[in-house]
Design a protein around this motif. Structure first.
Motif, short mmCIF file in Angstrom:
data_model
loop_
_atom_site.label_atom_id
_atom_site.label_comp_id
_atom_site.label_asym_id
_atom_site.label_seq_id
_atom_site.Cartn_x
_atom_site.Cartn_y
_atom_site.Cartn_z
N SER A 31 -0.38 4.69 -5.88
CA SER A 31 -0.49 6.23 -5.33
C SER A 31 -1.91 6.29 -4.26
CB SER A 31 0.47 7.07 -6.63
OG SER A 31 -0.52 7.48 -6.98
N VAL A 32 -1.71 7.39 -3.92
CA VAL A 32 -2.85 7.88 -3.62
C VAL A 32 -2.08 9.43 -3.04
CG1 VAL A 32 -2.24 7.12 -1.06
CG2 VAL A 32 -5.07 7.64 -1.99
N HIS B 184 0.94 -1.40 -0.32
CA HIS B 184 -0.32 -0.24 0.18
C HIS B 184 1.29 1.62 -0.24
CE1 HIS B 184 -3.16 -2.39 0.71
NE2 HIS B 184 -2.79 -3.30 1.95
N THR C 38 1.75 13.28 -1.97
CA THR C 38 1.95 11.94 -2.81
C THR C 38 2.19 10.36 -2.37
OG1 THR C 38 1.14 13.59 -4.95
CG2 THR C 38 1.56 10.64 -5.31
#
Length: 130
Positions: A109-110, A78, A101
């Motif tokens: 990616s988040v 994650h 990011t």
């Protein structure tokens, strides 16, 4: 080079002989310059340094004081988030709307804002007295 690419590149320079968990961070300062950091472990846990803290220290050493964008990467399933202490360090130099990011070596990616990562951050306003 993108900010995430800079974080990916510096991650390879991390010193993580104990956890084997290398992290890279890159930030863009208000002056447009990119500053990078990697985690540096120490056998006397928890005396190591986080990647984000290293990037912030490099920025300050160069004379910059405002972060406009951050990228963090590690090799995990994650996207790697900054630890609580680094969230506070980022908030010291970045406005609440600045994006962070967080990514993985596999390309996931988040992106979140500083305010989303650290709601209710302790700030200079808390130091004021009546």
């Amino acid at each position: 080079m993108s900010l995430m690419d800079a974080a990916r590149e510096v991650r390879e320079k991390a010193y993580a002989p104990y956890s084997k968990f290398k992290v890279g961070a890159a930030l863009r300062a208000e002056d447009g310059q990119v500053y990078v950091g990697c985690n540096v472990e120490n056998v006397a846990y928890p005396e190591g340094t986080c990647a984000e803290a290293g990037a912030i220290a490099a920025m300050c050493a160069a004379g910059a004081r405002r972060i406009v964008e951050v990228a963090v990467i590690g090799d995990s399933a994650h996207p790697v988030t900054p630890c609580g202490g680094c969230r506070q360090k980022i908030a010291e130099f970045a406005a609440p709307e600045v994006t962070v990011t967080m990514g993985t070596m596999a390309g996931l990616s988040v992106t979140m804002t500083v305010a989303e990562l650290l709601p209710g951050a302790f700030g200079p306003g808390h130091m004021e007295t009546e």
